[in-house]
Design an enzyme around this catalytic site. Structure first.
Site, mmCIF file in Angstrom:
data_model
loop_
_atom_site.group_PDB
_atom_site.id
_atom_site.type_symbol
_atom_site.label_atom_id
_atom_site.label_comp_id
_atom_site.label_asym_id
_atom_site.label_seq_id
_atom_site.Cartn_x
_atom_site.Cartn_y
_atom_site.Cartn_z
ATOM 1 N N LYS A 87 1.280 -1.313 -0.114
ATOM 2 C CA LYS A 87 0.292 -0.087 0.120
ATOM 3 C C LYS A 87 1.097 1.389 0.201
ATOM 4 C CE LYS A 87 -2.957 -2.442 3.150
ATOM 5 N NZ LYS A 87 -4.001 -2.972 4.435
ATOM 6 N N GLY A 115 -7.084 -4.173 2.153
ATOM 7 C CA GLY A 115 -8.512 -3.777 2.511
ATOM 8 C C GLY A 115 -8.037 -3.970 4.198
ATOM 9 N N ALA A 119 -1.183 -9.709 9.239
ATOM 10 C CA ALA A 119 -0.846 -11.039 9.442
ATOM 11 C C ALA A 119 -0.771 -11.756 9.886
ATOM 12 C CB ALA A 119 1.136 -10.803 8.905
ATOM 13 N N LYS A 170 -4.973 5.797 4.422
ATOM 14 C CA LYS A 170 -5.645 4.954 5.728
ATOM 15 C C LYS A 170 -3.680 5.440 6.529
ATOM 16 C CE LYS A 170 -3.764 0.773 5.416
ATOM 17 N NZ LYS A 170 -2.675 0.354 6.278
ATOM 18 N N ARG A 234 1.558 -0.804 11.937
ATOM 19 C CA ARG A 234 2.811 -0.208 12.160
ATOM 20 C C ARG A 234 3.042 1.147 12.256
ATOM 21 N NH1 ARG A 234 5.572 -4.371 7.642
ATOM 22 N NH2 ARG A 234 3.381 -4.048 6.952
ATOM 23 N N ASN A 235 2.204 2.265 10.996
ATOM 24 C CA ASN A 235 1.786 2.974 11.347
ATOM 25 C C ASN A 235 1.864 3.666 12.479
ATOM 26 O OD1 ASN A 235 2.728 3.677 8.019
ATOM 27 N ND2 ASN A 235 1.483 1.744 8.394
#
EC number: 1.1.1.94
Length: 305
Positions: A87, A115, A119, A170, A234-235
């Site tokens: 992404k 989407g 993981a 996002k 992570r973001n």
């Protein structure tokens, strides 16, 4: 057979869930998957790039590495169904994943799988729904059947612009949501940030030709909600560290960092107001302090929603 290029967390998770039902070859550059899970018997792990080149190839590499991989291996990838599993927006070209595929391999069906998903959930076989976007309807139907499993449900769309931008934008908003929580600004502030961030996502995506229903679906709103509310993201974790003034593991890929700069460039080019994305970019690059970023957003002129 399905080939997966990239044995990071998401690529490995896809290999696990797909490998429970069909043969999969997983290419790991270093020979070892990032996710510590047992691979099903039908998953072949290889360090040989060529062994993973099946009729359908999932490109599970970081967004900023995708263009280089496609250009370097275009001759071998040409003609195969190529599904991006990353992404973001390419900093060098301003293209999304399917745009990079179409540019490097014009003879290949170009798709993106995106989407709300982590993981670890996919690898555990927990129910997950994703968007499969491709402008090639016949290829989309075939890929939807091939890549859906008992636990992984795919919804199909031809709106690649909306699906790509939802997943890219996002991540930027998720960094901002993490900053809010890391700085101790509260849940009400996070809700406001997410809502106004979603408005920014819509403004840019619609200006670039996306359909509104795509942004309201799994690849847009669905992914935004998940990423802004869980420290599995992570973001979000990176934003938390920024907000708390804490160190963050530099080896962890945070797609939203690079995407913020690309998004701001796109917004300026198209005359779209995106104050949250702009503040994330400025904060990440060290051009403003956290108090300055907060003050800048809270002092904007009052207006209608």
């Amino acid at each position: 057979m399905i080939g997966i290029l990239g044995a990071g967390a998401f690529g490995t998770a896809l290999a696990v869930t797909l490998g429970r039902e069909q043969p999969v070859t997983l290419w790991a550059r270093g020979g070892t998957p990032r996710l510590a899970v047992d691979l099903p018997e039908q998953v072949q792990l290889t360090a040989d790039f060529g062994e993973a080149l099946a009729g359908t190839v999932l490109l599970a590499v970081p967004m900023q590495a995708l263009g280089g991989l496609l250009r370097a291996e275009a001759a071998r990838l040409q003609g195969r169904a190529l599904v991006a599993c990353c992404k973001g927006v390419d900093l060098a070209t301003g293209l999304g994943p399917t745009g990079l595929i179409a540019e490097a391999c014009p003879g290949s069906p170009a798709a993106i799988l995106t989407g709300p998903s982590f993981a670890a959930d996919i690898a555990r076989g927990l129910p997950t729904a994703l968007t499969l976007a491709t402008q090639d309807e016949a290829a989309g139907e075939a890929l939807q059947r091939q890549l859906s499993t008992a636990a992984l449900r795919l919804y199909r769309t031809t709106d690649t612009v909306g699906a790509e931008l939802g997943g890219a934008l996002k991540n930027v908003i998720a960094i901002a949501a993490g900053v809010v929580i890391g700085a101790g600004l509260g849940q009400s502030a996070r809700a406001a940030l997410m809502t106004r961030g979603y408005a920014e996502m819509q403004r840019l995506a619609l200006a670039l030709g996306a359909r509104p229903e795509t942004l309201a679906g799994l690849s847009g709103l669905g992914d935004l909600v998940l990423t802004c509310t869980s420290d599995q993201s992570r973001n979000f974790r990176y934003g938390q560290a920024l907000g708390a003034g804490a160190a963050f593991d530099g080896s962890v890929t945070v797609e939203g960092r690079a995407t913020a700069r690309a998004v701001v460039d796109l917004a300026v080019r198209h005359g779209i107001d995106m104050p949250i994305a702009a503040m994330v970019d400025a904060l990440v690059e060290g051009r403003v302090t956290l108090p300055q970023a907060i003050q800048s957003l809270l002092s904007r002129p009052l207006k209608q929603e």
